[in-house]
Design a protein around this motif. Structure first.
Motif, PDB file in Angstrom:
ATOM      1  N   ARG A  94       0.834  -1.204   0.000  1.00 15.32           N
ATOM      2  CA  ARG A  94       0.000   0.000   0.000  1.00 15.32           C
ATOM      3  C   ARG A  94       0.869   1.255   0.000  1.00 15.32           C
ATOM      4  O   ARG A  94       1.782   1.374   0.824  1.00 15.32           O
ATOM      5  CB  ARG A  94      -0.894   0.041   1.253  1.00 15.32           C
ATOM      6  N   SER A 100      -9.624  -2.128   2.481  1.00 13.48           N
ATOM      7  CA  SER A 100      -9.818  -2.846   3.756  1.00 13.48           C
ATOM      8  C   SER A 100      -9.083  -2.199   4.933  1.00 13.48           C
ATOM      9  O   SER A 100      -9.571  -2.228   6.059  1.00 13.48           O
ATOM     10  CB  SER A 100      -9.406  -4.310   3.611  1.00 13.48           C
ATOM     11  N   ASP A 175      -2.412   0.816  -4.390  1.00 12.18           N
ATOM     12  CA  ASP A 175      -2.028  -0.437  -3.719  1.00 12.18           C
ATOM     13  C   ASP A 175      -2.122  -1.572  -4.718  1.00 12.18           C
ATOM     14  O   ASP A 175      -2.638  -1.401  -5.830  1.00 12.18           O
ATOM     15  CB  ASP A 175      -2.889  -0.709  -2.458  1.00 12.18           C
ATOM     16  N   ASP A 200      -7.222  -5.737 -12.049  1.00 10.21           N
ATOM     17  CA  ASP A 200      -7.937  -6.611 -11.100  1.00 10.21           C
ATOM     18  C   ASP A 200      -7.191  -6.706  -9.768  1.00 10.21           C
ATOM     19  O   ASP A 200      -7.797  -6.982  -8.733  1.00 10.21           O
ATOM     20  CB  ASP A 200      -8.034  -8.046 -11.675  1.00 10.21           C
ATOM     21  N   ARG A 203      -4.936  -1.064  -7.312  1.00 13.25           N
ATOM     22  CA  ARG A 203      -5.811   0.118  -7.342  1.00 13.25           C
ATOM     23  C   ARG A 203      -5.059   1.211  -8.094  1.00 13.25           C
ATOM     24  O   ARG A 203      -3.926   1.556  -7.725  1.00 13.25           O
ATOM     25  CB  ARG A 203      -6.198   0.576  -5.931  1.00 13.25           C
ATOM     26  N   ARG A 219     -16.417  -3.458  -7.653  1.00 23.28           N
ATOM     27  CA  ARG A 219     -16.692  -3.619  -6.218  1.00 23.28           C
ATOM     28  C   ARG A 219     -17.673  -2.563  -5.712  1.00 23.28           C
ATOM     29  O   ARG A 219     -18.541  -2.831  -4.907  1.00 23.28           O
ATOM     30  CB  ARG A 219     -15.393  -3.487  -5.406  1.00 23.28           C
TER      31      ARG A 219
HETATM   32  P1  5GP Z   1      -7.861  -4.538   0.097  1.00 22.68           P
HETATM   33  O1  5GP Z   1      -7.155  -5.296   1.200  1.00 22.68           O
HETATM   34  O2  5GP Z   1      -7.926  -3.070   0.375  1.00 22.68           O
HETATM   35  O3  5GP Z   1      -9.194  -5.134  -0.227  1.00 22.68           O
HETATM   36  O4  5GP Z   1      -6.991  -4.747  -1.228  1.00 22.68           O
HETATM   37  C1  5GP Z   1      -5.693  -4.216  -1.340  1.00 22.68           C
HETATM   38  C2  5GP Z   1      -5.177  -4.410  -2.754  1.00 22.68           C
HETATM   39  O5  5GP Z   1      -4.924  -5.793  -2.995  1.00 22.68           O
HETATM   40  C3  5GP Z   1      -6.152  -3.986  -3.852  1.00 22.68           C
HETATM   41  O6  5GP Z   1      -5.425  -3.445  -4.928  1.00 22.68           O
HETATM   42  C4  5GP Z   1      -6.831  -5.266  -4.275  1.00 22.68           C
HETATM   43  O7  5GP Z   1      -7.198  -5.210  -5.641  1.00 22.68           O
HETATM   44  C5  5GP Z   1      -5.734  -6.294  -4.031  1.00 22.68           C
HETATM   45  N1  5GP Z   1      -6.276  -7.567  -3.554  1.00 22.68           N
HETATM   46  C6  5GP Z   1      -6.354  -8.010  -2.286  1.00 22.68           C
HETATM   47  N2  5GP Z   1      -6.901  -9.231  -2.209  1.00 22.68           N
HETATM   48  C7  5GP Z   1      -7.189  -9.572  -3.480  1.00 22.68           C
HETATM   49  C8  5GP Z   1      -7.787 -10.741  -4.075  1.00 22.68           C
HETATM   50  O8  5GP Z   1      -8.130 -11.729  -3.410  1.00 22.68           O
HETATM   51  N3  5GP Z   1      -7.944 -10.704  -5.417  1.00 22.68           N
HETATM   52  C9  5GP Z   1      -7.558  -9.635  -6.179  1.00 22.68           C
HETATM   53  N4  5GP Z   1      -7.760  -9.669  -7.507  1.00 22.68           N
HETATM   54  N5  5GP Z   1      -6.976  -8.545  -5.656  1.00 22.68           N
HETATM   55  C10 5GP Z   1      -6.808  -8.500  -4.324  1.00 22.68           C
END
Ligand code: 5GP
Length: 260
Positions: A94, A100, A175, A200, A203, A219
């Motif tokens: 990040r 999250s 991130d 995918d 971000r 999302r």
């Molecule tokens: P967050 O933890 O905020 O949901 O995700 C953080 C970053 O990791 C984001 O860019 C998100 O797209 C990526 N990311 C986290 N877990 C996954 C997952 O299971 N699948 C995909 N495609 N991206 C994920």
């Protein structure tokens, strides 16, 4: 080398064996899932764009010496990859707090982090990919300390490279998620980057407007996912400026095999 049977099916990709035991074929699906599979749909053309974007980024990483599983893109939806033993950890990097972490820790959305923050999640859909610490990784032997130290160094180099690459096309790398695998080389395990890097798994915000050019469009029900991914591909120079990739065009394109 011929395509063999399916060896793994994930949410967005399928891995097929090949007649070469060291190589596999990675197929990019159009399926989109979020919130631990609770939200699902199919977005025609997404797999084609992710295949191209991931190929572009992984080839560029190879050129700066970051070893990864990509051998070559085969066609619009498939790539030949080196078969590795995947480390069961999602590595999240990040630069700006959103998603999250803001909910988990009450951090204000959009907070710029003073240095990149690496988080680890156990790759387990049934458990909802829970956040884990280095101590958990060590205790349950998901990876050893040397491997984690090596991966952290590689992650920071990838992050530096990708921040610069996206900054050059007016996109902020907020991130992203990476996966790594073990490759046997002369009887020894070598750590290499695996999986995909695409909108995918990242971000990506437009530098001027903060418009989301990534999977958050799905999302957060923002719509226009294909135009956003197409915009990323165009700015990276993968698609020509004048090409207007609609879902229909992408589907047509997906049936055209890559010419040599
Ligand atoms: P967050 O933890 O905020 O949901 O995700 C953080 C970053 O990791 C984001 O860019 C998100 O797209 C990526 N990311 C986290 N877990 C996954 C997952 O299971 N699948 C995909 N495609 N991206 C994920």
């Amino acid at each position: 080398m011929k395509k063999g049977k399916k060896i793994y099916e994930g949410k967005a990709k399928i891995i097929y064996a090949t007649t070469d035991k060291n190589l596999a074929i990675q197929y990019f699906k159009d399926d989109a899932t979020a919130f631990n599979n609770q939200k699902k749909t199919t977005i025609e053309g997404k797999g084609v764009l992710n295949n191209r974007i991931s190929e572009y980024i992984l080839s560029n990483l190879s050129q700066i010496g970051i070893k990864n599983h990509l051998v070559k893109r085969l066609n619009m939806r498939e790539q030949v990859i080196k078969l590795v033993e995947i480390i069961p950890i999602e590595f999240i990097i990040r630069n700006v707090a959103t998603g999250s972490i803001t909910k988990r820790l009450g951090i204000e959305d959009g907070t710029v982090l003073k240095e990149p923050l690496i988080e680890y999640c156990l790759k387990d859909d049934a458990l909802g990919d829970p956040l884990i610490s280095e101590e958990h990784i060590n205790a349950f032997e998901w990876a050893n300390k040397k491997e984690i130290e090596k991966i952290k160094k590689i992650i920071l180099r990838i992050n530096d490279f990708m921040i610069g690459m996206f900054r050059g096309i007016n996109i902020k790398l907020i991130d992203f998620k990476l996966e790594f695998g073990r490759l046997k080389v002369n009887g020894k395990n070598e750590i290499i980057l695996a999986d995909e890097i695409s909108p995918d798994t990242c971000r990506l915000w437009d530098s001027m407007t903060d418009k989301k050019l990534d999977k958050d469009r799905f999302r957060k029900d923002l719509g226009d996912l294909i135009p956003a991914y197409t915009e990323v591909a165009k700015r990276l120079g993968i698609l020509h400026e004048q090409s207007n990739i609609s879902a229909v065009n992408v589907t047509k394109l997906s049936s055209i095999k890559k010419r040599k």
